[in-house]
Enzyme design. Structure first.
Site, short mmCIF file in Angstrom:
data_model
loop_
_atom_site.label_atom_id
_atom_site.label_comp_id
_atom_site.label_asym_id
_atom_site.label_seq_id
_atom_site.Cartn_x
_atom_site.Cartn_y
_atom_site.Cartn_z
N HIS A 14 -5.12 -8.43 -54.49
CA HIS A 14 -6.43 -7.82 -54.68
C HIS A 14 -6.82 -7.89 -56.16
O HIS A 14 -7.82 -7.30 -56.58
CB HIS A 14 -6.43 -6.36 -54.22
CG HIS A 14 -6.31 -6.20 -52.73
ND1 HIS A 14 -5.16 -6.52 -52.03
CD2 HIS A 14 -7.21 -5.78 -51.80
CE1 HIS A 14 -5.36 -6.29 -50.74
NE2 HIS A 14 -6.60 -5.84 -50.58
N ARG A 16 -8.28 -9.78 -59.14
CA ARG A 16 -9.18 -10.91 -59.36
C ARG A 16 -8.65 -11.85 -60.43
O ARG A 16 -8.73 -13.08 -60.29
CB ARG A 16 -10.57 -10.39 -59.75
CG ARG A 16 -11.59 -11.47 -60.06
CD ARG A 16 -11.81 -12.43 -58.93
NE ARG A 16 -12.17 -11.77 -57.67
CZ ARG A 16 -12.39 -12.42 -56.54
NH1 ARG A 16 -12.27 -13.74 -56.47
NH2 ARG A 16 -12.71 -11.76 -55.43
N ASP A 74 4.99 -11.23 -56.90
CA ASP A 74 5.15 -9.95 -57.57
C ASP A 74 5.56 -10.30 -58.98
O ASP A 74 6.39 -11.18 -59.21
CB ASP A 74 6.20 -9.07 -56.90
CG ASP A 74 6.05 -7.62 -57.34
OD1 ASP A 74 4.92 -7.12 -57.38
OD2 ASP A 74 7.08 -6.99 -57.67
N HIS A 160 -5.27 -10.21 -68.52
CA HIS A 160 -5.24 -8.91 -67.84
C HIS A 160 -3.85 -8.30 -68.04
O HIS A 160 -2.95 -8.93 -68.58
CB HIS A 160 -5.56 -9.07 -66.34
CG HIS A 160 -4.72 -10.12 -65.66
ND1 HIS A 160 -3.55 -9.83 -65.02
CD2 HIS A 160 -4.90 -11.46 -65.53
CE1 HIS A 160 -3.03 -10.95 -64.51
NE2 HIS A 160 -3.83 -11.95 -64.82
N HIS A 188 4.50 -17.24 -67.25
CA HIS A 188 5.54 -17.02 -66.25
C HIS A 188 5.07 -17.49 -64.88
O HIS A 188 5.82 -18.14 -64.14
CB HIS A 188 5.90 -15.54 -66.19
CG HIS A 188 4.72 -14.62 -66.06
ND1 HIS A 188 3.68 -14.60 -66.97
CD2 HIS A 188 4.38 -13.71 -65.10
CE1 HIS A 188 2.77 -13.72 -66.59
NE2 HIS A 188 3.17 -13.17 -65.46
#
Length: 201
Positions: A14, A16, A74, A160, A188
């Site tokens: 979720h 962006r 993740d 972000h 990464h």
């Protein structure tokens, strides 16, 4: 590596910013990308204590809801001077009653480093674990690590999460001071994607 029968992939996110990075990385392979957020799917609770465990939770939830092949990741930052924290709880450190505030998370991280009197360079690693899951349960796992150091105050407006305080090894700019193209070449997630792309090829 199993081939994708269709050039369509659901990304279990979720976020962006993360979706834009993944979409840019998949475009050269002609793979159409949509997200769980775009499809209105709920975000499952991430209850595992490892990156791969949480990526698998997200992948399975999206796959079961849609029947599509799913790519989930993740990711987070592990800070050596904080014994690997925040790690899988990176997003949790940013949670507020009004949504995620990564300035709060970055400030907490720096404050705790200061309290421990951790010497500089304050080394850290951004980590990304990708899982590609097919509807029959077959999965492929790809992991990428970007080592670097933390700086204060935050610098830059791109990116972000923790990007404004993370300087990757071999560079003087934070992730947030780099163009998306510069970051995507060394991040990464890019390293994990390089392994995925090699498998797709």
């Amino acid at each position: 590596m199993r081939r994708l029968a269709e050039k369509r992939l659901l990304v279990a996110t979720h976020n962006r910013g993360k979706l834009d990075e993944i979409r840019a990385m998949m475009a050269p392979h002609g793979i159409e990308v949509t997200s769980a957020g775009d499809m209105g799917l709920p975000e499952p609770a991430e209850t595992e204590s490892s990156f791969i465990g949480n990526a698998r939770i997200k992948a399975r939830a999206a796959m079961q809801a849609t029947g599509l092949p799913v790519l989930a990741d993740d990711s987070g930052i592990t800070v050596d001077g904080l014994d690997g924290a925040p790690g899988v709880y990176t997003a949790d450190w940013a949670e507020t009653p009004n949504g995620r505030d990564f300035m709060q998370a970055m400030a907490r991280t720096w404050t705790e480093l200061e309290a421990r009197k951790v010497p500089e360079p304050r080394t850290a690693q951004f980590r990304a674990t990708l899982i590609l899951l097919w509807p029959d349960g077959h999965e492929e796992i790809f992991e990428g690590v970007a080592p670097g150091r933390l700086v204060w105050p935050p610098r830059g407006v791109q990116g972000h999460g923790y990007d404004p305080i993370f300087v990757p090894d071999g560079h003087d700019l934070t992730y947030a001071e780099m163009t998306p193209e510069q970051k995507n070449a060394i991040s990464h997630r890019a390293r994990a994607f390089a392994l995925l792309e090699a498998a797709l090829a």
